[in-house]
Structure formats: C-alpha cells, structure tokens
Design an enzyme around this catalytic site. Structure first.
Site, PDB file in Angstrom:
ATOM      1  CG  LEU A 131      -1.894  -1.166   1.464  1.00  0.00           C
ATOM      2  CD1 LEU A 131      -2.855  -0.974   2.476  1.00  0.00           C
ATOM      3  CD2 LEU A 131      -2.609  -1.732   0.084  1.00  0.00           C
ATOM      4  N   GLY A 176       1.275  -4.964   1.161  1.00  0.00           N
ATOM      5  CA  GLY A 176       0.079  -5.161   0.078  1.00  0.00           C
ATOM      6  C   GLY A 176       0.722  -6.020  -1.099  1.00  0.00           C
ATOM      7  CG  ASN A 200       5.964  -5.370   6.044  1.00  0.00           C
ATOM      8  OD1 ASN A 200       5.045  -5.325   5.300  1.00  0.00           O
ATOM      9  ND2 ASN A 200       6.830  -4.329   5.918  1.00  0.00           N
ATOM     10  CD  GLU A 201       0.345  -5.771   6.564  1.00  0.00           C
ATOM     11  OE1 GLU A 201       1.207  -6.565   7.104  1.00  0.00           O
ATOM     12  OE2 GLU A 201      -0.311  -5.715   5.470  1.00  0.00           O
TER      13      GLU A 201
END
Ligand code: 8Z2
Length: 325
Positions: A131, A176, A200-201
């Site tokens: 993202l 994303g 990996n957020e």
C-alpha cells in the site's frame, strides 16, 4: 486431458517466447494505461493468457491511481471470454543507466528514478512495495475512506476472480505486495535472497485487516500466520517456499517461462469445475468482508487517523528515507 494439456502448452510456450517484445505479432495484443501494461497472447478464437505488468515507479506502491487502473484492467480481462489466465508481475526487470532524482524534489513523479532519456523508471527487483504509505499519512478521513474502499475492491476482485491468476514474483513483495500474490491461485518467486515476501504490517505499527489475515491463514495455515503476522516476518524465497507463502522458487531468469508452463497445466482443467471449486474454497472468506465493507472502511479511517498511528507511519517513512542504500 493429455491432448488438451499439450495444446495449451504449445500456445503458452509460443506466448513465452514472444513475451516482452514490444510489437503486436500473431494475435499478440496489448493495452496499457499509465501504470499497468497488459499483454495478451494467443491466436484469435483460441485460449489466450494475459500478462499484467505493474509499472508504477518507483516501487509499484498501490496508490489510489494504481488501484483504479489495476481494477479497470482486470475488469477488461474478466469480460474478454477468450482470456482464461492472467499472470501478475512487475515490469521492473529491464534497467538502463539510471540516476536518482534529487531528494529535494518532492512530488511522487519526481521521486522516481529516471533513465538518461529522462523517462521515469521503476527501481529494480520490486514486485510491489505494498500500500502507498503516502495515501495513509497526513491526509483526511474522507481520503482514507476512499483509499480503503479501493483497496478492498482490488482484493475482492482478485480473490474472487474467475480467471486463473498466477503471480510471477520478480522482486520484493512486502505487505500489500504479498496481498496481491496470495490472492492468486499459484505463486512463483525468483530465487534471489534480496527479495522478501510477507505481511510486515506490525513492523509499521499497523495491523493487517481481518480479511487479509484470513487470506494469509487460508494460504499458510493458522499457526504459521499467527507467528508471521505478529512478527511481521518478511520471508526470503527459500523460507517463503517452506512456509507456503509461495508455491515454487526458480532461478530469476526462469520465472516467466515456469509460470507459463504451470499456467498450461491449470488451463487444461475445465473452467467450470475449476471455477466452482475456487468459489467453494473462497466464498466464505470474501463474504466476511462483503457483509461489513462499510464498517471496515470506517474502522480503517478512524484507526489510521489516530495520532499514535500517524506518528508510527511518520517514523517508518523517515526510516525509509534515511536508510543506507
Ligand atoms: C483495524 C483495521 C485497520 C487496518 C490498518 C491498516 C492496515 C494496512 C495494511 C497495510 C499494508 C501495506 O501494504 S503498508 C506498506 C508496507 N510496505 C513496506 O513496508 C515497504 C516499504 N518499502 C521498502 O521496504 C523498500 O522501499 C523496498 C520496497 C524494499 C524498496 O527498497 P529500495 O532501496 O529499492 O527503495 P527505497 O529507497 O526504500 O524506496 C524508494 C522510494 O519509494 C518510497 N517508498 C517505498 N515504499 C513505499 C510505499 N509502500 N509507499 C510509498 N512510498 C514508498 C521510499 O520512501 C523512497 O522514497 P524517496 O526517499 O522519497 O525516494
């Protein structure tokens, strides 16, 4: 079945030898918008496949414009009854001599690398950086809501696509980027230890949405997903293969040809039975989001607007900016 497989193989291997050529030959067709290039192959009336190449410099981040163009391209392919398979990949492998544009140039376009002819170039070895952080930082709640709706839309369309989707992962694929890959029916990754893939957020101080978590669980299983999500693990190719984030790892120069030959096997299966099976496996997961899309949008907009989350994103962006090459 064996004959159908051989016929499909022939079409795809012919397609493989032509992919990457700029001109349209023997039924090869292409269409493009600014950020997505689509090349279709195969004779008129026969099964054709499409290769969808991301080209959103510098890192193929999923900006709002890119998401919109992606969905439009996908819809075009879904509506073309001669297309049965689509390969997602990055257009980032061909590189010339490049110069990085001065860091003082602030706009998105100017941040990209340019070749000596001044054309915008993607950086090498990136499937998608996920993202677009600049869509989630320093904007207003209405923008966050619009952005999240577009993210949901792309995920739903990919996850429920009636096409056979494969990703040819020719570069880094965090967050994303990994989302794009795990919506596919099959994933082939280049064997380059510099490339990593995963959600990996948590490292950014944010949390993967429940539907992406579900997609991950469906792909690698509950325990592996639980650990990888908490740690924000980015797997190099060999580990990604071991845990099941990808289905195959092959030498970098064979990613395309291998994807084409696997596609041939999938296209030998009758569409209706494969599609019904896919729907049976995926519908419940997608329905979970469909029945609460609006609440999920509001949840995202208020979560990402929090001062603490904006601060985390700011720190992460600074870290990216100042990291050593
Ligand atoms: C409860 C429900 C709530 C829900 C809560 C919300 C859930 C949201 C889920 C989020 C999912 C995501 O995808 S979040 C995004 C996660 N993505 C990442 O962590 C990837 C971060 N990027 C990287 O690791 C690297 O950039 C990488 C892709 C490997 C490329 O490395 P390179 O050395 O080649 O290039 P870099 O110099 O780092 O980057 C080149 C330029 O691109 C920029 N850039 C890099 N990644 C970018 C990105 N994702 N978005 C924008 N810009 C990016 C850098 O800042 C640089 O800008 P300049 O310095 O100006 O040139």
């Amino acid at each position: 079945m064996a004959m159908a497989l051989r016929a499909a193989s022939r079409v795809l291997l012919r397609a493989g030898s032509r992919l990457g050529r700029r001109e349209a030959v023997d039924g090869a067709r292409r269409f493009a918008n600014k950020r997505v290039l689509v090349e279709t192959e195969g004779a008129a009336g026969a099964t054709r496949i499409a290769v969808m190449k991301f080209r959103n410099p510098p890192v193929n981040s999923l900006s709002l414009d890119f998401l919109t163009e992606f969905v439009i391209s996908l819809e075009k392919l879904e509506n073309d009854k001669s297309i049965r398979g689509v390969i997602l990949t990055s257009d980032s492998l061909k590189r010339g001599n490049q110069t990085k544009v001065a860091a003082t140039e602030k706009t998105e376009e100017k941040r990209a690398t340019r070749d000596h002819g001044g054309r915008l170039q993607e950086r090498p070895g990136i499937f998608s950086a996920g993202l677009d952080l600049l869509e989630m930082y320093g904007r207003n709640p209405a923008h966050y809501a619009e952005y999240w709706k577009a993210v949901q839309e792309l995920w739903l369309r990919l996850y429920l696509s009636s096409l056979t989707l494969m990703s040819a992962i020719n570069g880094a694929s965090p967050a994303g980027g990994c989302l794009l890959a795990i919506t596919c029916d099959y994933r082939i990754m280049a064997d380059n230890p510099k490339y990593t893939i995963g959600l990996n957020e948590s490292l950014l101080g944010i949390v993967a949405p429940f539907w992406l978590k579900d997609n991950y669980v469906n792909t690698i299983g509950h325990r592996a997903a639980e650990r990888a999500l908490q740690l924000g693990t980015l797997f190099p190719p060999a580990e990604a293969l071991k845990v099941g984030v990808v289905d195959e790892v092959v030498p970098e120069d064979q990613v395309h040809s291998k994807t084409l030959s696997v596609m041939a096997k999938w296209l030998a299966i009758p569409d209706h039975s494969r599609q019904l099976t896919k729907t049976m496996m995926r519908k419940a997961t997608a329905d979970n989001l469909i029945k609460q899309r609006e609440a999920d949008i509001q949840n995202f907009a208020s979560f990402i607007s929090r001062d603490s989350i904006q601060k985390s994103l700011h720190m992460y962006l600074e870290k990216l900016k100042h990291k050593k090459g």
